[in-house]
Design an enzyme around this catalytic site. Structure first.
Site, short mmCIF file in Angstrom:
data_model
loop_
_atom_site.label_atom_id
_atom_site.label_comp_id
_atom_site.label_asym_id
_atom_site.label_seq_id
_atom_site.Cartn_x
_atom_site.Cartn_y
_atom_site.Cartn_z
N THR A 289 -55.67 21.36 34.31
CA THR A 289 -56.55 22.46 34.70
C THR A 289 -57.38 22.04 35.92
OG1 THR A 289 -58.06 21.56 33.04
CG2 THR A 289 -56.80 23.51 32.43
N ASP B 149 -49.54 16.83 29.00
CA ASP B 149 -50.54 17.88 29.18
C ASP B 149 -51.88 17.22 29.53
OD1 ASP B 149 -51.54 20.42 29.21
OD2 ASP B 149 -51.60 20.68 27.04
N ARG C 220 -52.49 34.03 27.36
CA ARG C 220 -52.94 33.58 26.04
C ARG C 220 -54.01 34.52 25.49
NH1 ARG C 220 -54.68 28.03 26.31
NH2 ARG C 220 -52.55 27.43 25.81
N LYS D 137 -48.58 26.91 31.80
CA LYS D 137 -48.14 25.56 32.20
C LYS D 137 -47.25 24.95 31.12
CE LYS D 137 -52.45 24.25 32.76
NZ LYS D 137 -53.11 25.54 32.51
N THR D 138 -47.73 25.02 29.87
CA THR D 138 -46.94 24.47 28.76
C THR D 138 -45.66 25.27 28.59
OG1 THR D 138 -48.99 23.82 27.69
CG2 THR D 138 -47.04 23.88 26.29
P1 ADP Z 1 -51.28 26.65 29.46
O1 ADP Z 1 -50.36 25.50 29.11
O2 ADP Z 1 -51.30 26.95 30.92
O3 ADP Z 1 -52.65 26.51 28.87
P2 ADP Z 1 -49.45 28.19 27.82
O4 ADP Z 1 -48.16 27.90 28.49
O5 ADP Z 1 -49.73 27.46 26.53
O6 ADP Z 1 -50.67 27.98 28.82
O7 ADP Z 1 -49.53 29.78 27.59
C1 ADP Z 1 -50.28 30.36 26.53
C2 ADP Z 1 -49.49 31.47 25.88
O8 ADP Z 1 -49.38 32.54 26.82
C3 ADP Z 1 -48.06 31.09 25.53
O9 ADP Z 1 -47.94 30.72 24.18
C4 ADP Z 1 -47.26 32.32 25.78
O10 ADP Z 1 -47.16 33.08 24.59
C5 ADP Z 1 -48.07 33.10 26.79
N1 ADP Z 1 -47.51 33.02 28.15
C6 ADP Z 1 -47.87 32.16 29.12
N2 ADP Z 1 -47.19 32.39 30.26
C7 ADP Z 1 -46.37 33.43 29.99
C8 ADP Z 1 -45.42 34.15 30.79
N3 ADP Z 1 -45.20 33.84 32.07
N4 ADP Z 1 -44.76 35.17 30.20
C9 ADP Z 1 -45.01 35.50 28.90
N5 ADP Z 1 -45.90 34.86 28.12
C10 ADP Z 1 -46.57 33.83 28.65
#
Ligand code: ADP
Length: 352
Positions: free
Chosen positions: A159, A110, A218, A65-66
């Site tokens: 989430t 977020d 992650r 998402k981030t």
């Molecule tokens: P969320 O915001 O959903 O908790 P993040 O966007 O922070 O998740 O993702 C966590 C880590 O996973 C990121 O730092 C990145 O390294 C990796 N990641 C997430 N999505 C992808 C993707 N589609 N392709 C490659 N790496 C990804």
């Protein structure tokens, strides 16, 4: 030429993530349908030179998402600001973000489900009409000050879409759900990141890490970093499949990628609650964890893997859940619905 972002996210885990986080949407792996839809919206907004519509991303932690929220402004070449719903306790906390937002820029919030109702209501006119109403003074002397904002894009991440009120949800032009990644997609992420970390990793080893990462990039990155440390310390810096197995076994990560806490959750339902159904609060209490932690971080993958199911009366372990713990599922009465049912047929990451 893309402008530099206004603010970078802070926090230790973000620091660690930053070197592996994709910088552009085209560098992201998986989530192809979401990528295609968001890509069209970004392309159209750039071509029309208009701000992108507001977007809400939802899904379990660590699925991107981030990453989407930070790649989008880079792709658009616009500045972005990052805020966390947990810190926006009153409308005044939101004002600097809104008044600082440049035309066409992105404001990422977020954990948007954590903003309290007054902040949410303050956001409505900002999202819809790019204006905010600030009340100055009190009682008969109170006056309303209208401030016009520059048109900006709000990207929200949560989430828990269930906790987002319908009026807020409806103000997002796009709502995108991120689902768990397949093993093939995670293996691709692991291979790319092994190269970034300068870790020699063969394909079989990458597949092994991917299969044991709970469908979550992650977690795959965390496992990869651990494998790199293990390989450096114990295997001359080279990660073969047997090195990966040894490294992950040492952390108590099993063939499905479950860790000690996941297995403890399953075992608690079996041993303390006789297999369920049992409410999440009771499980959380027994495990000495917050119910939110269980619902956000532990349960989504176990539900998705059909090791537990949600029933109207609470969580219940499935036959697969028992088997995963090395236990024999009890024989249920014919009239009792068999836990699992349809969910079992959707098992995305079967035991190998
Ligand atoms: P969320 O915001 O959903 O908790 P993040 O966007 O922070 O998740 O993702 C966590 C880590 O996973 C990121 O730092 C990145 O390294 C990796 N990641 C997430 N999505 C992808 C993707 N589609 N392709 C490659 N790496 C990804």
């Amino acid at each position: 030429m893309a402008r530099e972002p206004l603010y970078q996210s802070s926090g230790a885990s973000d620091d660690e993530d930053r070197d592996l986080r994709p910088q552009r949407m085209q560098d992201m792996v998986g989530q192809r349908a979401v990528y295609a839809r968001v890509g069209i919206a970004v392309d159209a907004a750039s071509k029309r030179n208009e701000p992108l519509g507001h977007i809400l991303f939802d899904g379990p932690p660590g699925l991107g998402k981030t990453t989407f929220a930070t790649c989008i402004p880079r792709d658009l070449g616009v500045p972005f600001q990052i805020a966390s719903g947990a810190t926006l306790k009153a409308p005044k906390d939101l004002i600097p973000y809104l008044t600082n937002a440049e035309a066409g820029s992105v404001l990422f919030i977020d954990e948007i489900h954590r903003i309290p109702k007054p902040v949410e209501e303050f956001l409505y006119p900002a999202m819809e009409d790019f204006r905010i109403d600030i009340i100055l003074g009190e009682g008969v002397n109170a006056r309303t000050l209208n401030i016009t904002l520059k048109p900006f894009t709000l990207i929200g991440a949560t989430t828990r879409t269930g906790l987002i009120s319908a009026p807020l949800r409806d103000r997002f032009q796009m709502r995108e759900h991120l689902d768990f990644y397949t093993v093939v997609e995670l293996a691709e992420i692991v291979r790319r990141n092994a190269t970034k970390l300068k870790l020699p990793l063969d394909d079989e080893a990458a597949d092994e890490i991917a299969a044991r990462s709970r469908g979550t990039p992650r977690i795959a990155n965390n496992r990869l970093r651990w494998v790199r440390d293990f390989a450096t310390s114990r295997a001359g810096g080279r990660a073969t499949v047997s090195v990966v197995r040894e490294a992950l076994d040492m952390q108590g990560i099993d063939v499905l990628g479950l860790d000690g806490q996941d297995r403890k959750y399953l075992a608690t339902i079996v041993r303390v609650f006789d297999g369920g159904p049992v409410g999440v609060d009771a499980i959380a209490h027994t495990l000495n964890l917050e119910p939110d932690t269980l619902e956000d971080e532990v349960e989504p993958f176990l539900l998705r893997s059909a090791l537990v199911v949600r029933t109207p009366r609470g969580r219940r372990i499935t036959a697969e859940g028992y088997e995963h713990l090395g236990l024999t599922p009890p024989v249920r009465e014919a009239s009792e619905p068999q836990a699992g049912g349809d969910a079992q047929r959707q098992l995305p990451f079967g035991p190998r």
